[in-house]
Design an enzyme around this catalytic site. Sequence first.
Site: not given
Length: 467
Positions: A9, A82, A84, A298, A344
């Site tokens: 990102e 990421d 998620d 994270y 996570h």
Amino acid sequence: MGKSLVVVESPAKAKTINKILGKDFVVKPCMGHVRDLPPKELGIDVEDGFKPRYVTIRGKGKILSGLRKAAQAADTTYLATDPDREGEAIAWHVAQAISHKNDNVKRILFNEITPKAVHESLEHSGVLDLHKVDAQQARRVLDRLVGYEISPLLWKVIHSGLSAGRVQSVAVRLICDRDREIKAFEPQEYWSIEALLGRESQGSFWARLLAKDGDKLDIGNQEEANRIAAELAAQDIAVKEVKERDQVRRPAPPFTTSTLQQECARRMRFSVKRTMAVAQQLYEGIEAEGETRGLITYMRTDSVRVAADAIAEVREQIDSLYGRDYVPETPNHYRTKNSAQDAHEAIRPTSVALHPDKVEHLLKPDQARVYSLIWKRFVTSQMKPQVLNITTANVEAGPYLLRASGSVVKFLGFTLLYSESKEEEDKSEAVSNGMAEREDASRTMPADIAEGEVLKLEQIAPEQHFT
């Protein structure tokens, strides 16, 4: 053999991973979401299963062109956004935009940006999780439907420019309901009475009035409080009973996203936005001990779960830094809430060997403070509990019973390093128990107080409260 492309990102994350992977990889940032619903129309075909129509976000065309060109030159494209729901959606949109055939596009996931984690993710690359993509897409479609369909109604009924939202409208309703409850609440007056008791030997202490003739006292007004105070002043006072017990205070679990935000707000007055921005920087990485790496795992998580190797490492560090006495016989385990996604780990340092003092000079002030907080919270979560010795004295004054208590630390345990910030909660609890602090006398319980000891009433302090 060509190079492999890794898409992430942010430029900071790209820089860290590029240093880890070296010359055989090209690492490029996509700068977050690259496609979205059109900004000036609904963009959803409600009649065709709520099918969304995506367009390239303004300003992202050049980025996608660069990624498309790099992907064509690469043997393999790795999507490393990421781990998620939003990250999965970003990866899917990038894949749709840069490659018509996805056989050379792979998904890699890592919970921390360290050489070990990044290399392991490449060895275990997989495919996109379309269930997560669908979940993000459902969330986005709901946001658009609620906003586009209800906001115009607000403009007509209340005021132009107002917006409705899937989350914000529900939150406003909850706030309004709570505000009505507050306005409708009628405070109830009550009184507490405390007495300053003196000893023949030097020293005095405060005790709280609890009961009369074995029944709990509820004092509703000043007249009643003054009457009881006058009766109390006429009584002979002596220690009826002294009890001792040990109380164990256990450490808090490592941080989740919400508990990190709360603790940063309490200790440092950080906003949620400021806390998460700093945590993002710590996750994306700095150069430390000769290598570029992320300092924390994270930071978007609702779990208190910790990897077994991280627990083993922190137990070794506790032994080394604070001694074997502070290491529990077995690791401390914490239960994640049933409602948690548990996707996570908890937020923790990528290596507890990176003590805050070692990296402080490499960090900005905000980064150093947040990293120190995360490091201490994680380390203490695997330390032994604090042990307090609680002494309680029941004092008899005719038909009245007063109580005083005090504590002595027998074993510091985790509080040697860190204790969760709960000043406001503790203060509220003290007031509700009628034990608001008085600066004119000590609240410390005398260590040598004994049953049968005769006491002298030095002061009576009635105090008004409201529920």
